[in-house]
Design a protein around this motif. Structure first.
Motif, short mmCIF file in Angstrom:
data_model
loop_
_atom_site.label_atom_id
_atom_site.label_comp_id
_atom_site.label_asym_id
_atom_site.label_seq_id
_atom_site.Cartn_x
_atom_site.Cartn_y
_atom_site.Cartn_z
N ASP A 100 0.82 -0.98 0.28
CA ASP A 100 -0.18 -0.12 -0.33
C ASP A 100 0.83 1.20 0.26
N SER A 101 0.08 1.82 -0.87
CA SER A 101 0.69 3.38 -1.08
C SER A 101 0.86 4.26 0.32
N VAL A 102 1.43 5.41 0.80
CA VAL A 102 1.09 5.91 2.24
C VAL A 102 1.15 7.36 1.47
N GLY A 103 0.43 7.88 2.51
CA GLY A 103 0.21 10.32 2.49
C GLY A 103 -0.17 9.91 1.09
N GLN A 104 -0.60 11.38 0.67
CA GLN A 104 -1.40 11.84 -0.65
C GLN A 104 -1.19 11.25 -1.45
N GLY A 105 0.05 10.78 -2.26
CA GLY A 105 1.10 10.71 -3.76
C GLY A 105 1.17 11.87 -4.40
N PHE A 106 1.56 11.79 -5.50
CA PHE A 106 2.43 12.60 -6.40
C PHE A 106 1.47 13.90 -6.34
N ALA A 107 2.38 14.94 -6.38
CA ALA A 107 1.79 16.47 -6.31
C ALA A 107 1.52 16.53 -7.86
N ASP A 108 2.03 16.38 -8.41
CA ASP A 108 2.19 16.00 -9.71
C ASP A 108 2.45 15.10 -10.36
N PRO A 109 1.33 13.97 -10.65
CA PRO A 109 1.52 12.37 -11.35
C PRO A 109 1.08 12.99 -12.80
N VAL A 110 1.25 13.59 -13.49
CA VAL A 110 1.62 13.86 -15.22
C VAL A 110 3.10 14.08 -15.35
N THR A 111 3.68 14.47 -14.80
CA THR A 111 4.92 14.96 -15.05
C THR A 111 5.67 13.70 -14.30
N PHE A 112 5.54 13.10 -12.93
CA PHE A 112 6.31 11.56 -12.93
C PHE A 112 5.84 10.46 -13.99
N VAL A 113 4.30 10.19 -14.09
CA VAL A 113 4.27 9.13 -15.09
C VAL A 113 5.01 9.61 -16.49
N ARG A 114 5.35 10.97 -16.76
CA ARG A 114 5.49 11.14 -17.99
C ARG A 114 7.28 11.06 -18.19
N ASN A 115 7.54 10.68 -16.98
CA ASN A 115 9.21 10.88 -17.36
C ASN A 115 9.64 9.87 -16.90
N LEU A 116 8.97 8.57 -15.77
CA LEU A 116 9.09 7.77 -15.68
C LEU A 116 9.34 6.70 -17.23
N ALA A 117 8.22 6.44 -17.40
CA ALA A 117 7.60 6.42 -19.76
C ALA A 117 8.98 6.62 -20.41
N ARG A 118 9.69 7.40 -19.69
CA ARG A 118 10.66 7.82 -20.39
C ARG A 118 12.00 7.44 -19.99
N LYS A 119 11.92 7.26 -18.95
CA LYS A 119 13.69 6.16 -18.53
C LYS A 119 13.09 4.92 -18.67
N GLU A 120 11.46 4.55 -18.17
CA GLU A 120 12.32 2.96 -18.37
C GLU A 120 12.11 2.05 -19.82
N ARG A 121 11.50 3.74 -20.73
CA ARG A 121 11.30 3.02 -21.80
C ARG A 121 9.73 2.48 -22.03
N ALA A 122 8.94 2.45 -21.32
CA ALA A 122 7.90 1.96 -21.05
C ALA A 122 6.05 2.19 -20.64
N ILE A 123 5.18 2.14 -21.00
CA ILE A 123 4.00 2.54 -21.03
C ILE A 123 4.01 2.13 -19.08
N ILE A 124 3.87 3.44 -18.34
CA ILE A 124 3.45 4.12 -17.06
C ILE A 124 2.46 3.57 -17.00
N VAL A 125 1.33 2.46 -15.40
CA VAL A 125 -0.02 2.67 -15.34
C VAL A 125 -0.01 3.25 -13.98
N LEU A 126 -0.11 4.67 -13.51
CA LEU A 126 -0.19 4.72 -12.57
C LEU A 126 -1.73 4.33 -11.54
N THR A 127 -1.86 3.64 -10.62
CA THR A 127 -3.20 3.66 -9.80
C THR A 127 -3.55 4.62 -8.84
#
Length: 532
Positions: free
Chosen positions: A382-409
Motif C-alpha cells: 500500500d501507498s502511504v500519504g497523498q500521492g504525487f504532487a504532480d502525477p502527470v509529470t511523474f508518469v511521463r518522466n518515468l515512462a521515458r526513463k523506463e522506455r515503457a508505458i507507465i500505469v499509475l493506479t
C-alpha cells in the motif's frame, strides 16, 4: 588546408579477440566474413600478444578493413596505431591520457574512451573524445570486469551526460543478437538521446558463421535506427478522449474475437480471481512459472504478465520475459510491494535489466520505489500519504526513463508513454476493500495488450512493408493499457450499483460478472477519459 575527420558509422562495432575463435576458424577469414555481414567499425584488441605479433595482426587486419572501407581502431596501443596508419585508438580509463594521445596521433584520428560512470563520460567529453563506450551492460566472459555491471537501465544517465555534444556512444559488454534490441530500446536518456551503435565481441568472433552472426545484429540495429523511438504509438496533442474510448472498445472486441492466451506469473493470493477475470474479458489464462516451459509458451501466448507479489520463481520470470521479448510480444510488469524489501528492489532491477517491459503498472508507492523517489512511501503493497504532487509529470518522466508505458493506479489513474498522459477517473471504493483488485488491473492490461498485438499482427500480415520493423511489440500499447484500467474500473462501478451487491463480499463475483458483460458501448458511455 585542414584535413577533416573520417565520418564513422558506429552501428555495429566489432572488437576482435582471437582467443575466442572456434576451432578451425582463421582469424582473418572470420574478420572478413564479419565485415561482409555488416560490421561498420573494427577495433583490434590484443591483450596478450607481444609488440611484433600485434603489429603483424594489425597490418593484416587493416588490409581487409581498407578493402571494404571500414575504419580500423587499435585498442590501447598508440604506437601500433601510428605504425600501421590506423584511423584511431580506443583507450581505457587507465591507459594513455587523451590529450597525450591527441598530440601523438594525426589530427584526423578517432579517439574513443571506455566509460563506466557519469563522471567518466563528462571527463571524456571535456577531453575531446569522439565517442564513448558505455557499460558494462552485462557480465561477459571475454573480459575481466573491473567496474560493476551498469545494466541497460543504467545507461540512460550516462547518455544524459552527452546531451548537447557531438560525442557518439556505443554500449559495451555482453551484447548479443538476443539482447541487442533490448539494449538499443532500453538505453535512452529522458531527453531522447540514444545509442549510436553496439560494440560486439563473442557473438560474432566465437561464431562458426560470423557473416550471418554479424548480419543478424546489423539488421536489428538498422531497423531500430529506421524507427528509433516509440515502439508505442502516441496520441497527437489534439487526440480526442472520445476517440480513445472508441479504440479501447475496438480492442475489447479484438480480445473477444481472438481469445488470446494470456500467460500470467502472478502471486498465489490472486491466481483464481485473475484467471476468472481473464476468462470474463474473453481471453484464456495460463498460470505457469517453471523456466522449462517459457520457450514454448512464448511461442503461443499473446502476452505475459509478471506480478511478483509473492516472489517464488525469479528464474521463471527471467526466462519468461526474455522469451516474450524474442517473440516481440507484450510484457506487463507489476512490481507489487517493491518498496517493502531490499530483495524486491534488487529483483525488479534484475528483471528489468534482463528484459524490456512493455507496460509497468503500480500504485504510487510502488512506482516511487521503482523511480527511487522519496515523494511517496509504501507500507507493504500500500501507498502511504497523498500521492504525487504532480502525477502527470511523474508518469511521463518515468515512462521515458523506463522506455515503457507507465500505469499509475489510485483514486485517479494515469497512463503515459512518455509523451502523452491519459487521466482515468473511474472506479469504486469497493475495489480497495477486496484483495487483489490491483493485480486484476495488471491482468486486464495484459489481456488488452494481447488483443492489441494480435489485431496488429493480423493487419501486418497483409502489409509486407511493415513486416520487418524493429519494434519490440506491435499494436498501440498505450490504448491497450488504458483499456485494461478502464475495464476494471468501469466494471467496478457497474457491479457496485447492482441491487445484489451489499458489500465487498458480494462485490467480487459481481465484478467478474460485469467484466464478462462489458461491451464497447458501455466503455464509451461510462469511461471517464481525459487526454492531458
Amino acid at each position: 588546408m585542414v584535413e577533416s575527420k573520417l565520418s564513422v558509422d558506429y552501428s555495429l562495432y566489432l572488437v576482435t579477440g582471437r582467443d575466442l575463435l572456434p576451432n578451425g576458424k582463421d582469424y582473418l577469414e572470420s574478420l572478413e566474413e564479419s565485415i561482409q555481414g555488416g560490421v561498420t567499425l573494427v577495433q583490434i584488441r590484443e591483450k596478450h600478444a607481444d609488440t611484433g605479433e600485434f603489429l603483424q595482426i594489425a597490418r593484416a587486419s587493416k588490409e581487409i578493413c581498407r578493402r571494404y572501407n571500414v575504419p580500423i581502431l587499435i585498442n590501447d596501443r598508440v604506437d601500433i596505431a601510428l605504425a600501421i596508419g590506423a584511423d584511431g585508438v580506443h583507450l581505457g580509463q587507465t591507459d594513455m591520457p587523451v590529450d597525450v594521445a591527441r598530440k601523438l596521433l594525426p589530427s584526423t584520428a578517432i579517439i574513443g574512451m571506455t566509460c563506466n560512470t557519469v563522471e567518466h563520460v563528462k571527463k571524456a567529453v571535456e577531453d575531446g573524445v569522439d565517442y564513448v563506450g558505455i557499460g558494462p551492460v552485462w557480465a561477459t566472459q571475454t573480459k575481466k570486469l573491473t567496474s560493476p555491471v551498469v545494466g541497460v537501465r543504467g545507461l540512460g544517465p550516462l547518455l544524459e551526460a552527452l546531451e548537447g555534444t557531438d560525442v557518439k556512444a556505443v554500449s559495451i559488454a555482453g551484447i548479443k543478437s538476443t539482447n541487442a534490441l533490448h539494449c538499443l530500446h532500453g538505453a535512452v536518456s529522458i531527453y531522447g538521446r540514444s545509442l549510436d551503435g553496439l560494440a560486439v565481441v563473442s557473438d560474432i568472433v566465437a561464431s562458426t558463421d560470423p557473416y550471418n552472426a554479424a548480419k543478424k545484429i546489423a539488421g536489428i540495429v538498422q531497423a531500430f535506427k529506421a524507427s528509433p523511438l516509440p515502439c508505442f504509438s502516441t496520441f497527437p496533442p489534439s487526440y480526442a478522449s472520445e476517440s480513445v474510448k472508441r479504440q479501447v472498445g475496438e480492442l475489447l472486441s479484438a480480445v473477444k474475437r481472438f481469445s488470446p492466451l494470456v500467460h500470467q506469473i502472478t502471486n498465489t493470493v490472486v491466481t483464481t480471481q485473475s484467471a476468472n477475470a481473464t476468462i470474463a474479458l474473453g481471453a484464456s489464462p495460463i498460470m505457469a512459472t517453471a523456466p522449462e516451459e517459457m520457450g514454448d509458451l512464448g511461442k503461443v501466448a499473446g502476452s505475459l504478465l509478471v506480478n511478483f507479489g509473492t516472489i517464488q520463481n525469479l528464474d521463471g520470470m527471467l526466462v519468461a520475459g526474455f522469451n516474450y521479448n524474442l517473440k516481440r510480444k507484450p510484457v506487463v510488469f507489476d512490481p507489487v510491494g517493491i518498496g517493502a524489501t531490499t530483495y524486491r528492489r534488487t529483483s525488479a532491477t534484475t528483471l528489468l535489466n534482463a528484459w524490456q517491459a512493455t507496460v509497468i503498472k503500480g500504485n504510487s508507492g510502488e512506482l516511487a520505489a521503482l523511480a527511487n523517489s522519496q515523494e511517496v512511501q509504501a507500507k507493504g503493497v500500500d501507498s502511504v500519504g497523498q500521492g504525487f504532487a504532480d502525477p502527470v509529470t511523474f508518469v511521463r518522466n518515468l515512462a521515458r526513463k523506463e522506455r515503457a508505458i507507465i500505469v499509475l493506479t489510485g483514486i485517479t489513474d494515469y497512463v503515459s508513454d512518455g509523451t502523452t498522459v491519459v487521466r482515468l477517473s473511474n472506479g469504486h471504493p469497493y475495489l480497495g476493500e477486496i484483495t487483489g483488485s490491483g493485480c486484476m488491473v495488471g491482468t486486464a492490461v495484459a489481456t488488452f495488450c494481447a488483443g492489441a498485438n494480435l489485431a496488429e499482427e493480423a493487419r501486418r500480415s497483409t502489409n509486407a512493408d511493415t513486416a520487418g520493423d524493429a519494434k519490440l511489440v506491435r499494436g498501440d500499447m498505450l490504448v491497450a493499457a488504458v483499456g485494461g484500467v478502464l475495464a476494471i474500473t468501469v466494471a467496478s462501478e457497474l457491479a457496485a450499483a447492482r441491487a445484489d451487491v451489499q458489500g465487498s463480499g458480494t462485490f467480487l463475483p459481481a465484478l467478474i460478472d460485469e467484466l464478462g458483460a462489458l461491451t464497447p458501448e458501455k466503455l464509451a458511455t461510462y469511461g471517464k477519459v481525459d487526454v492531458m
